[in-house]
Write a protein that holds these residues in place. Structure first.
Motif, PDB file in Angstrom:
ATOM      1  N   LEU B   6      -8.714  18.846  26.031  1.00 56.16           N
ATOM      2  CA  LEU B   6      -7.936  17.727  25.486  1.00 56.16           C
ATOM      3  C   LEU B   6      -8.245  16.395  26.180  1.00 56.16           C
ATOM      4  O   LEU B   6      -7.733  15.351  25.773  1.00 56.16           O
ATOM      5  CB  LEU B   6      -6.436  18.013  25.629  1.00 56.16           C
ATOM      6  CG  LEU B   6      -5.933  19.352  25.069  1.00 56.16           C
ATOM      7  CD1 LEU B   6      -4.420  19.453  25.258  1.00 56.16           C
ATOM      8  CD2 LEU B   6      -6.280  19.481  23.593  1.00 56.16           C
ATOM      9  N   LEU B 393      -5.076  12.243  27.049  1.00 56.81           N
ATOM     10  CA  LEU B 393      -5.074  13.537  26.363  1.00 56.81           C
ATOM     11  C   LEU B 393      -5.091  13.348  24.857  1.00 56.81           C
ATOM     12  O   LEU B 393      -4.280  12.612  24.318  1.00 56.81           O
ATOM     13  CB  LEU B 393      -3.809  14.333  26.739  1.00 56.81           C
ATOM     14  CG  LEU B 393      -3.641  14.808  28.168  1.00 56.81           C
ATOM     15  CD1 LEU B 393      -2.308  15.538  28.308  1.00 56.81           C
ATOM     16  CD2 LEU B 393      -4.795  15.704  28.587  1.00 56.81           C
ATOM     17  N   ARG B 394      -5.981  14.054  24.199  1.00 55.51           N
ATOM     18  CA  ARG B 394      -5.930  14.042  22.736  1.00 55.51           C
ATOM     19  C   ARG B 394      -5.016  15.169  22.271  1.00 55.51           C
ATOM     20  O   ARG B 394      -4.565  15.987  23.059  1.00 55.51           O
ATOM     21  CB  ARG B 394      -7.322  14.172  22.130  1.00 55.51           C
ATOM     22  CG  ARG B 394      -8.019  15.502  22.340  1.00 55.51           C
ATOM     23  CD  ARG B 394      -9.303  15.601  21.511  1.00 55.51           C
ATOM     24  NE  ARG B 394     -10.236  14.544  21.866  1.00 55.51           N
ATOM     25  CZ  ARG B 394     -11.134  14.627  22.856  1.00 55.51           C
ATOM     26  NH1 ARG B 394     -11.223  15.740  23.570  1.00 55.51           N
ATOM     27  NH2 ARG B 394     -11.954  13.642  23.133  1.00 55.51           N
ATOM     28  N   LYS B 395      -4.746  15.176  20.966  1.00 52.59           N
ATOM     29  CA  LYS B 395      -3.776  16.166  20.497  1.00 52.59           C
ATOM     30  C   LYS B 395      -4.335  17.586  20.511  1.00 52.59           C
ATOM     31  O   LYS B 395      -5.539  17.789  20.459  1.00 52.59           O
ATOM     32  CB  LYS B 395      -3.211  15.787  19.131  1.00 52.59           C
ATOM     33  CG  LYS B 395      -4.104  15.988  17.954  1.00 52.59           C
ATOM     34  CD  LYS B 395      -3.375  15.537  16.667  1.00 52.59           C
ATOM     35  CE  LYS B 395      -4.368  15.436  15.520  1.00 52.59           C
ATOM     36  NZ  LYS B 395      -3.785  14.746  14.357  1.00 52.59           N
ATOM     37  N   PHE B 396      -3.414  18.515  20.588  1.00 50.21           N
ATOM     38  CA  PHE B 396      -3.739  19.941  20.650  1.00 50.21           C
ATOM     39  C   PHE B 396      -3.689  20.520  19.250  1.00 50.21           C
ATOM     40  O   PHE B 396      -2.635  20.503  18.608  1.00 50.21           O
ATOM     41  CB  PHE B 396      -2.719  20.645  21.545  1.00 50.21           C
ATOM     42  CG  PHE B 396      -2.818  22.150  21.536  1.00 50.21           C
ATOM     43  CD1 PHE B 396      -3.862  22.790  22.194  1.00 50.21           C
ATOM     44  CD2 PHE B 396      -1.871  22.914  20.882  1.00 50.21           C
ATOM     45  CE1 PHE B 396      -3.955  24.176  22.180  1.00 50.21           C
ATOM     46  CE2 PHE B 396      -1.955  24.302  20.873  1.00 50.21           C
ATOM     47  CZ  PHE B 396      -3.009  24.926  21.523  1.00 50.21           C
ATOM     48  N   GLY B 397      -4.804  21.038  18.771  1.00 52.49           N
ATOM     49  CA  GLY B 397      -4.834  21.639  17.437  1.00 52.49           C
ATOM     50  C   GLY B 397      -4.829  20.558  16.379  1.00 52.49           C
ATOM     51  O   GLY B 397      -4.658  19.375  16.668  1.00 52.49           O
ATOM     52  N   ALA B 398      -5.039  20.989  15.151  1.00 53.13           N
ATOM     53  CA  ALA B 398      -5.150  20.011  14.064  1.00 53.13           C
ATOM     54  C   ALA B 398      -3.823  19.867  13.324  1.00 53.13           C
ATOM     55  O   ALA B 398      -2.929  20.678  13.519  1.00 53.13           O
ATOM     56  CB  ALA B 398      -6.238  20.438  13.100  1.00 53.13           C
TER      57      ALA B 398
END
Lengths: 398, 398
Positions: B6, B393-398
């Motif tokens: 992430l 942090l980027r998002k977790f999952g789509a």
């Protein structure tokens, strides 16, 4: 924990009202969007019920819609991580076979240096998307069949079905997640996905050539590679006959994956509520998904999100009329309009049922819910709480 | 969860201000030490940011400084339990080798019946400690080399390095943790530590003989037996270039263990802040450790702890001047002066950043923080939250 040994037969009905991206942050001294909105009906439910703040994945983790929804339905979202491609496929009734590799595609715009200038190609309309997908269907790859389906606006689905050996699906996104960078090369995260990466690379090369003359959609980005997971249905997990009222493919997809009946309805709230009324007597668990809160948040439109929340509030009496035994109102994650994106902030939640312990919270809003009787809890516990309030769980241990 | 997938590249800087033993309990109707202190700058941060209560290990568990700090840096303190001996060794630049067994030693005072009457031998000064350690260096054991180093006041370090087979380090402390009892015999908790226990027993017998004529330090107590653990660095875990501003060996040690650059600075706040200013542009994550809150708490000195907190508050503007993107202020555990020891009470925490959701908390204190927007959370999530607020942090999952 496994709830199966605790399940009790019951006629009690549970209604989950999920306002996508519900949570916000304050902006300009008016509080969050939910706090700024006039919500007499939600406030009434909060007053009668119990409130709290839920985190879908973990503190600080921004959930995608997939993990956000899995958590709401009581499935650990880290343990069960589903690619967006699979969810999209399920949402548009594409019959995936075990082993198929699915990915979500976006049409995008590249500048003359090959850098992404718009990750959504100006959100081209669904008709244009359909025309472009038709063009991409010319693509032929060795050893795999290629299926392409338009979804909505700039979004499409890619499915690779092997004619020979099994394909891995551990591929990083080609979407660089920002503008000013070129699309990424497909990169395999494990040995068994190397062949898949080569195929996707070849697919992208052909797509680039086919779309070269198009404007604005002159390239594609792929993300959420994955394969069909095995998940227990709501019936298997909780003995619930589930039904989804959701207009958008993604949420229809996840509902179907959990064995819910997905009603035919448009993406607007009126259409969903009509479908809810029609489905009411046939199911125990009804999941109504409201998308506009997230869309307006993603647009960075504070007023728009306030209006969407007020529209939802206005519809609450029509849901209460159906006399659910338990109503849960929450979101799958926060989408603060000040950030114009999903965020990690915990999501306000209310549960209304006859067995709630009153917590003195008088309004439905983030600040008030922070002091609510549910405390701050992982979202995956909400389903257990709903079952408990529905009288569907016996005690654990003697 | 593994945050690596992430991580987003960013220039955003995170400042952790750790007031050791910050939390307290109320005493004499003035609230806790933090509540009794005049803290306009911390209150301002709390007002702008979001607050809560953090528990370093688990509710009811009193953390040592090692677990307390590991949790702050996002490492599960139960999974990664490091002996105090190892931390002390790292803190005084002793190069441990894998397999070395390290323990923290205290000089103590025994009465004529062999009962401990002072576990710290009147806190002898560092010069006296150095003289006594020099005497103990006469000790010779079969099959192991013995290294001894003075640390500070009554504290020293013992390292056993095997010349033959591998040594276990699962030994109980010989410190009885109270006066009026004799030192405990070294006791092995597993088979592979039996030989080590015998060696330590022999070491203690020789030490007792050598120190017999000394006053007040006529014996030693050993605790925190352990070996070098393998921990991912902050760079490996979070992509952060970390830097520690910490005057005391223990905290320098744990920082070094996590791959942080440890700046040369004294134990006083002024010296730490000068080092912070010098390090600022070279690092993403800066950890400033303030010891006096814990020391005064351990002394049972309510007023002294209040004064220490006010000293820290006074220094806050010099930290804000550096314009960190995220500031976290908290402690590694509570040290209520009313208990004169570490305690299990959760620790007040504030996070200040542009993306905080306001929570209506107006002052930084335990009572106010209990209703804050972070809720009551395991301290190990604070690092994730800091990364989120830093846009890392980027998002977790789509």
């Amino acid at each position: 924990m496994d709830l199966n040994p605790l399940l009790v037969e019951s006629e009690a009905k549970i209604l989950f009202v999920i306002a996508d991206g519900l949570g916000g942050i304050d902006s300009g001294g008016r509080g969050t969007e939910l706090e700024a909105a006039r919500t007499p009906n939600l406030d009434q439910l909060a007053r009668q019920g119990v409130t709290g703040l839920a985190y879908p994945v973990a503190p600080g983790i921004t959930p995608g819609s997939g993990p956000g929804h899995l958590a709401l339905f009581g499935y650990d979202p880290v343990e069960h991580n589903i690619g967006r491609g699979v969810l999209t496929a399920l949402g548009i009734d594409v019959d995936l076979e075990p082993g198929d590799v699915a990915a979500r595609g976006n049409f995008c715009t590249l500048d003359s240096h090959g850098q992404v200038v718009d990750r959504r190609a100006g959100r081209i309309d669904t008709g244009e998307c359909t025309r472009l997908v038709e063009m991409l269907r010319e693509i032929r790859l060795d050893d795999v069949e290629v299926y392409l389906e338009p979804v909505r606006e700039h979004r499409f689905l890619l499915v690779l079905r092997s004619k020979k050996e099994a394909l891995g699906a551990q591929l990083d996104n080609t979407d660089p997640q920002r503008t000013g960078a070129p699309p990424r090369e497909p990169h395999a995260r494990d040995e068994s996905s190397q062949a898949t990466a080569s195929m996707v690379s070849e697919f992208l090369a052909q797509a680039r050539e086919i779309l070269a003359g198009e404007d604005p959609a002159n390239m594609v980005l792929l993300r959420g590679f994955g394969q069909l997971p095995r998940l227990a249905s709501l019936q298997e997990s909780y003995g619930l006959s589930g039904c989804a009222l959701a207009g958008y493919p993604m949420y229809r997809g996840i509902s179907r994956l959990l064995g819910m009946k997905v009603m035919d309805c448009g993406p607007d709230l009126d259409s969903e509520i009509e479908a809810l009324q029609a489905a009411w007597s046939h199911h125990d668990f009804l999941f109504l998904h409201f998308k506009d809160t997230d869309s307006r948040g993603e647009d960075g439109d504070f007023e728009g999100k306030v209006a969407a929340i007020e529209e939802l509030d206005h519809a609450i009496p029509r849901m209460i009329e159906l006399q659910p035994d338990v109503i849960v109102v929450t979101g799958d994650h926060s989408t603060p309009s000040a950030m114009a994106s999903h965020s990690w902030h915990p999501v306000p939640v209310l549960i209304s049922a006859n067995t709630c312990r009153a917590d003195g919270v008088e309004v439905f809003g983030e600040t008030a819910c922070a002091g609510g009787g549910l405390g701050h809890l992982p979202a995956k516990h909400l389903m257990t709480l709903a079952l408990a309030h529905a009288g569907r769980l016996r005690k654990f241990g003697a």
